[in-house]
Scaffold this active site. Structure first.
Site, PDB file in Angstrom:
ATOM      1  N   LYS A  57       0.845  -1.204   0.000  1.00 23.70           N
ATOM      2  CA  LYS A  57       0.000   0.000   0.000  1.00 23.70           C
ATOM      3  C   LYS A  57       0.887   1.264   0.000  1.00 23.70           C
ATOM      4  CE  LYS A  57      -3.777  -2.383   2.397  1.00 23.70           C
ATOM      5  NZ  LYS A  57      -4.619  -2.417   3.622  1.00 23.70           N
ATOM      6  N   TYR A  97     -12.572  -2.952  -2.714  1.00 22.83           N
ATOM      7  CA  TYR A  97     -13.110  -2.954  -1.349  1.00 22.83           C
ATOM      8  C   TYR A  97     -14.640  -2.843  -1.356  1.00 22.83           C
ATOM      9  CZ  TYR A  97      -8.473  -2.507   0.861  1.00 22.83           C
ATOM     10  OH  TYR A  97      -7.186  -2.736   1.326  1.00 22.83           O
ATOM     11  N   PHE A 105     -15.402   4.126   7.876  1.00 22.46           N
ATOM     12  CA  PHE A 105     -13.994   4.466   7.610  1.00 22.46           C
ATOM     13  C   PHE A 105     -13.651   4.426   6.105  1.00 22.46           C
ATOM     14  CE2 PHE A 105     -14.075  -0.103   8.661  1.00 22.46           C
ATOM     15  CZ  PHE A 105     -13.468  -0.659   7.537  1.00 22.46           C
ATOM     16  N   ARG A 133      -1.646 -14.892   3.984  1.00 27.01           N
ATOM     17  CA  ARG A 133      -2.442 -14.193   5.024  1.00 27.01           C
ATOM     18  C   ARG A 133      -1.721 -14.315   6.373  1.00 27.01           C
ATOM     19  NH1 ARG A 133      -6.509 -10.476   4.230  1.00 27.01           N
ATOM     20  NH2 ARG A 133      -7.444 -11.044   6.226  1.00 27.01           N
ATOM     21  N   THR A 139      -5.350  -7.882  10.511  1.00 29.74           N
ATOM     22  CA  THR A 139      -5.716  -6.584   9.897  1.00 29.74           C
ATOM     23  C   THR A 139      -5.261  -5.418  10.761  1.00 29.74           C
ATOM     24  OG1 THR A 139      -7.662  -7.630   8.915  1.00 29.74           O
ATOM     25  CG2 THR A 139      -7.676  -5.219   9.053  1.00 29.74           C
ATOM     26  N   ARG A 150       2.728  -6.989   8.914  1.00 35.80           N
ATOM     27  CA  ARG A 150       2.061  -5.924   9.678  1.00 35.80           C
ATOM     28  C   ARG A 150       2.600  -5.824  11.100  1.00 35.80           C
ATOM     29  NH1 ARG A 150      -3.949  -7.419   7.282  1.00 35.80           N
ATOM     30  NH2 ARG A 150      -3.889  -6.036   5.463  1.00 35.80           N
ATOM     31  N   ASN A 160      -1.765  -0.122   7.401  1.00 35.25           N
ATOM     32  CA  ASN A 160      -1.236  -1.474   7.673  1.00 35.25           C
ATOM     33  C   ASN A 160      -0.383  -2.065   6.535  1.00 35.25           C
ATOM     34  OD1 ASN A 160      -3.310  -2.121   5.968  1.00 35.25           O
ATOM     35  ND2 ASN A 160      -4.457  -3.364   7.446  1.00 35.25           N
ATOM     36  N   HIS A 163      -1.621  -5.471   1.445  1.00 29.41           N
ATOM     37  CA  HIS A 163      -2.872  -6.195   1.226  1.00 29.41           C
ATOM     38  C   HIS A 163      -2.567  -7.625   0.810  1.00 29.41           C
ATOM     39  CE1 HIS A 163      -6.794  -7.415  -0.324  1.00 29.41           C
ATOM     40  NE2 HIS A 163      -6.136  -7.884  -1.369  1.00 29.41           N
ATOM     41  N   GLU A 174      -9.776 -10.624  -7.346  1.00 28.26           N
ATOM     42  CA  GLU A 174      -8.877  -9.473  -7.243  1.00 28.26           C
ATOM     43  C   GLU A 174      -7.810  -9.483  -8.340  1.00 28.26           C
ATOM     44  OE1 GLU A 174      -7.444  -9.607  -3.222  1.00 28.26           O
ATOM     45  OE2 GLU A 174      -9.380  -9.034  -2.386  1.00 28.26           O
TER      46      GLU A 174
END
Ligand code: DAT
Ligand code: MG
Length: 198
Positions: A57, A97, A105, A133, A139, A150, A160, A163, A174
């Site tokens: 990100k 998303y 948010f 993951r 998250t 993270r 964070n 992704h 995705e």
């Protein structure tokens, strides 16, 4: 005439059969093995060819973390099959998303994800969705374990760093959203049989 035919058979075909008997056997058993192998590799194909979307990100790119994040996936044994840097559009983000668009948010998430470029990648390998993951962590970085991306590089849920797709179906969706088919490469790495059972 039939005598002639029999002579031809015994004189030509029979010696040929005996001479090449072993080769013929090998050929037949080789063919059977190849068939079996083909069937086996076909059934294990979806597993080994599993793919996921990983994206560094904007905070990760600004903080020069791209190399370290790539290194983790490489050293784990996964294979990079797609990579690009892009400025994410509102439209792409809204589709990516879509499950979060009604969350309070979402506007700040949208602002964060367009703070700068994103580095999007597709990684391939055995169980890559679930394993990545775990490698990326919770998250909320406050709950992410040390050793995860993270957990090592971030402190707040709104920043964070990375992704990772959360399921095989999500990954497929995705990857199609972020990459065109021609941007992904099918290639065999030479360590494939060393890092994973063929
Ligand atoms: P993940 O990225 O772990 O798959 P998610 O899909 O639920 O988590 O959420 C997507 C991103 O949205 C997440 O990485 C950071 C942001 N986010 C989630 N929950 C949030 C919250 N409560 N406050 C702020 N940002 C949040
Ligand atoms: Mg998610």
């Amino acid at each position: 005439m039939s005598v002639l035919r029999s002579c031809v058979f015994h004189g030509v075909t029979r010696p040929f059969y005996w001479r090449h008997r072993e080769t013929t056997k090998e050929l037949v058993s080789g063919f059977a093995a190849a068939l079996l192998c083909g069937l086996r590799s076909k059934s294990s194909l979806p597993d080994v060819r599993e793919r996921t979307l990983i994206a560094v990100k904007p905070d990760g790119v600004h903080r020069r973390l791209v190399g370290q994040i790539i290194q983790r996936f490489e050293q784990r044994g996964f294979k990079l099959v797609g990579l690009k840097m892009l400025q994410v559009s509102d439209d792409l983000l809204a589709q990516h998303y879509c499950h979060l668009r009604t969350k309070p948010f979402y506007p700040s998430l949208q602002e964060y994800m367009t703070l700068g470029p994103v580095v999007a990648m597709v990684w391939e390998g055995h169980n890559v969705v679930q394993t990545s993951r775990t490698m990326v962590g919770h998250t909320n970085p406050a709950e992410a374990q040390s050793g995860t991306v993270r957990g090592d590089f971030s402190i707040h849920v709104s920043r964070n760093v990375v992704h990772a797709s959360d399921s095989r179906e999500g990954a497929e969706r995705e990857i199609q959203l972020w990459f065109q088919g021609k941007e992904l490469l099918n290639w065999d790495s030479c360590d494939q049989t060393i890092t994973c059972e063929p």
